[in-house]
Design a protein around this motif. Structure first.
Motif, PDB file in Angstrom:
ATOM      1  N   ASP A 100       0.819  -1.213   0.000  1.00 37.28           N
ATOM      2  CA  ASP A 100       0.000   0.000   0.000  1.00 37.28           C
ATOM      3  C   ASP A 100       0.853   1.263   0.000  1.00 37.28           C
ATOM      4  OD1 ASP A 100      -2.272  -1.546   0.015  1.00 37.28           O
ATOM      5  OD2 ASP A 100      -2.525  -1.476   2.195  1.00 37.28           O
ATOM      6  N   GLY A 101       1.954   1.251   0.722  1.00 38.58           N
ATOM      7  CA  GLY A 101       2.790   2.438   0.803  1.00 38.58           C
ATOM      8  C   GLY A 101       3.689   2.647  -0.394  1.00 38.58           C
ATOM      9  N   ALA A 102       3.787   1.651  -1.268  1.00 36.72           N
ATOM     10  CA  ALA A 102       4.632   1.730  -2.462  1.00 36.72           C
ATOM     11  C   ALA A 102       3.916   1.033  -3.612  1.00 36.72           C
ATOM     12  CB  ALA A 102       5.988   1.080  -2.196  1.00 36.72           C
ATOM     13  N   PRO A 103       2.823   1.612  -4.091  1.00 37.16           N
ATOM     14  CA  PRO A 103       1.963   0.923  -5.057  1.00 37.16           C
ATOM     15  C   PRO A 103       2.598   0.647  -6.411  1.00 37.16           C
ATOM     16  CG  PRO A 103       1.299   3.210  -4.800  1.00 37.16           C
ATOM     17  CD  PRO A 103       2.303   2.933  -3.732  1.00 37.16           C
ATOM     18  N   GLY A 104       3.696   1.330  -6.731  1.00 37.34           N
ATOM     19  CA  GLY A 104       4.348   1.103  -8.014  1.00 37.34           C
ATOM     20  C   GLY A 104       5.597   0.262  -7.931  1.00 37.34           C
ATOM     21  N   GLU A 105       5.784  -0.472  -6.836  1.00 34.38           N
ATOM     22  CA  GLU A 105       7.026  -1.210  -6.621  1.00 34.38           C
ATOM     23  C   GLU A 105       6.763  -2.685  -6.342  1.00 34.38           C
ATOM     24  OE1 GLU A 105       9.230   0.731  -3.518  1.00 34.38           O
ATOM     25  OE2 GLU A 105       8.782   2.729  -4.307  1.00 34.38           O
ATOM     26  N   THR A 106       7.772  -3.498  -6.611  1.00 32.23           N
ATOM     27  CA  THR A 106       7.752  -4.912  -6.237  1.00 32.23           C
ATOM     28  C   THR A 106       8.918  -5.157  -5.285  1.00 32.23           C
ATOM     29  OG1 THR A 106       9.080  -5.421  -8.224  1.00 32.23           O
ATOM     30  CG2 THR A 106       6.702  -5.703  -8.396  1.00 32.23           C
ATOM     31  N   ASN A 107       8.732  -6.049  -4.335  1.00 30.51           N
ATOM     32  CA  ASN A 107       9.862  -6.354  -3.458  1.00 30.51           C
ATOM     33  C   ASN A 107      10.840  -7.282  -4.185  1.00 30.51           C
ATOM     34  OD1 ASN A 107       8.958  -9.049  -3.172  1.00 30.51           O
ATOM     35  ND2 ASN A 107       7.771  -8.554  -1.352  1.00 30.51           N
ATOM     36  N   ARG A 108      11.975  -7.564  -3.568  1.00 38.35           N
ATOM     37  CA  ARG A 108      12.999  -8.332  -4.276  1.00 38.35           C
ATOM     38  C   ARG A 108      12.521  -9.756  -4.575  1.00 38.35           C
ATOM     39  NH1 ARG A 108      18.047  -7.871  -6.176  1.00 38.35           N
ATOM     40  NH2 ARG A 108      19.163  -9.827  -6.441  1.00 38.35           N
ATOM     41  N   TYR A 109      11.770 -10.364  -3.663  1.00 40.33           N
ATOM     42  CA  TYR A 109      11.281 -11.720  -3.914  1.00 40.33           C
ATOM     43  C   TYR A 109      10.386 -11.759  -5.150  1.00 40.33           C
ATOM     44  CZ  TYR A 109       8.500 -15.953  -3.556  1.00 40.33           C
ATOM     45  OH  TYR A 109       7.844 -17.129  -3.851  1.00 40.33           O
ATOM     46  N   VAL A 110       9.438 -10.852  -5.217  1.00 46.03           N
ATOM     47  CA  VAL A 110       8.514 -10.825  -6.352  1.00 46.03           C
ATOM     48  C   VAL A 110       9.272 -10.533  -7.640  1.00 46.03           C
ATOM     49  CG1 VAL A 110       6.553  -9.597  -7.374  1.00 46.03           C
ATOM     50  CG2 VAL A 110       6.512 -10.203  -4.952  1.00 46.03           C
ATOM     51  N   THR A 111      10.179  -9.585  -7.598  1.00 39.35           N
ATOM     52  CA  THR A 111      10.987  -9.250  -8.779  1.00 39.35           C
ATOM     53  C   THR A 111      11.772 -10.470  -9.250  1.00 39.35           C
ATOM     54  OG1 THR A 111      11.219  -7.007  -7.886  1.00 39.35           O
ATOM     55  CG2 THR A 111      12.650  -7.613  -9.712  1.00 39.35           C
ATOM     56  N   GLU A 112      12.353 -11.184  -8.319  1.00 42.70           N
ATOM     57  CA  GLU A 112      13.111 -12.391  -8.655  1.00 42.70           C
ATOM     58  C   GLU A 112      12.221 -13.439  -9.311  1.00 42.70           C
ATOM     59  OE1 GLU A 112      16.408 -14.653  -6.204  1.00 42.70           O
ATOM     60  OE2 GLU A 112      14.411 -15.216  -5.491  1.00 42.70           O
ATOM     61  N   GLN A 113      11.014 -13.603  -8.800  1.00 45.95           N
ATOM     62  CA  GLN A 113      10.093 -14.568  -9.375  1.00 45.95           C
ATOM     63  C   GLN A 113       9.759 -14.232 -10.829  1.00 45.95           C
ATOM     64  OE1 GLN A 113       8.782 -17.544  -7.871  1.00 45.95           O
ATOM     65  NE2 GLN A 113      10.563 -17.015  -6.635  1.00 45.95           N
ATOM     66  N   LEU A 114       9.584 -12.954 -11.126  1.00 48.82           N
ATOM     67  CA  LEU A 114       9.285 -12.538 -12.496  1.00 48.82           C
ATOM     68  C   LEU A 114      10.458 -12.843 -13.424  1.00 48.82           C
ATOM     69  CD1 LEU A 114       7.585  -9.052 -11.897  1.00 48.82           C
ATOM     70  CD2 LEU A 114       6.495 -11.295 -12.067  1.00 48.82           C
ATOM     71  N   PHE A 115      11.664 -12.501 -12.991  1.00 46.70           N
ATOM     72  CA  PHE A 115      12.838 -12.755 -13.832  1.00 46.70           C
ATOM     73  C   PHE A 115      13.085 -14.250 -14.015  1.00 46.70           C
ATOM     74  CE2 PHE A 115      14.406  -8.332 -12.870  1.00 46.70           C
ATOM     75  CZ  PHE A 115      14.459  -7.916 -14.186  1.00 46.70           C
ATOM     76  N   HIS A 116      12.969 -15.022 -12.957  1.00 49.79           N
ATOM     77  CA  HIS A 116      13.222 -16.456 -13.077  1.00 49.79           C
ATOM     78  C   HIS A 116      12.176 -17.139 -13.959  1.00 49.79           C
ATOM     79  CE1 HIS A 116      15.917 -16.867  -9.241  1.00 49.79           C
ATOM     80  NE2 HIS A 116      16.383 -16.008 -10.115  1.00 49.79           N
TER      81      HIS A 116
END
Length: 223
Positions: A100-116
């Motif tokens: 909610d406090g960063a609606p345009g961001e992904t955390n590192r885990y989520v980002t990693e999942q997308l790349f993998h």
């Protein structure tokens, strides 16, 4: 503490390489990294550019180079079954997990999942069954964090994704990956050593060369 914004699109193999090597580049520094998914095609369109995969000879070179760079830097990278592909489902999946406090961001885990999902295994990044499995993993991740889940095709998520290219263009971005710190844009996987030097306090950045580059006159302009 420095704030580093990492703009990426999982369609980019260079963004994948930069994501994997970013912790090494930042090691020893007090930084907060914000991962900002952005539609690469939107940046290309705004700047009147073709993507690397849209120029046949450059497409071939890109795949050769990233394969070698992955080998050279010890990063796992398998070309997907087809490339380019439509990355919108992945971008929306990522932003469906935004806090909610960063609606345009992904955390590192989520980002990693997308790349993998794209760059490991050599599979079809756009396969509906694989996307459904990824969504299930991300929903479980959100449930563990006791945070609300917004459907990837919801207006909330679509608005989040529309806002990120506007922010990127306002910062002067033209491609991914791009790292932004102190309003300075470091573009590309090969900019990681330059980013590291800046964080280390390299005197070059205080000598005027950064600013002078923007003042170089154009000798000719193609129409």
């Amino acid at each position: 503490m420095k704030d580093v914004a990492f703009f990426y699109d999982p369609i980019s193999p260079y963004a994948h390489l930069a994501f994997e090597r970013l912790p090494e580049a930042l090691m020893g520094h007090s930084v907060a990294v914000r991962y900002k998914p952005v539609l690469f095609a939107a940046l290309l369109k705004a700047n009147g550019q073709l993507g690397p995969a849209e120029i046949p000879a450059k497409r071939d070179w890109t795949y050769r180079q990233v394969a070698w760079l992955a080998h050279h830097h010890g990063v796992a990278l398998d070309l997907p079954a087809a490339h380019p592909f439509n990355p919108l489902p992945l971008l929306r999946l990522g932003l469906s997990c935004a806090m909610d406090g960063a609606p345009g961001e992904t955390n590192r885990y989520v980002t990693e999942q997308l790349f993998h999902h794209v760059w490991r295994g050599g599979l079809d990044a756009a396969d509906p069954a694989r996307l459904a499995a990824l969504q299930a993993r991300l929903q479980d991740h959100m449930a563990q964090r006791e945070k609300p889940w917004h459907a990837p095709d919801s207006d909330v998520v679509k608005q989040r994704l529309r806002a990120n290219p506007d922010e990127a263009l306002a910062l002067g971005l033209f491609g991914v990956p791009a790292m932004v710190v102190d309003e300075r844009v470091f573009w590309g996987f090969d900019a990681l050593p330059m980013l590291r030097a800046y964080l280390d306090g390299d005197a070059w950045f205080q000598g005027g060369a950064w600013e002078a580059a923007a003042g170089t006159p154009e000798g000719v302009k193609r129409r």
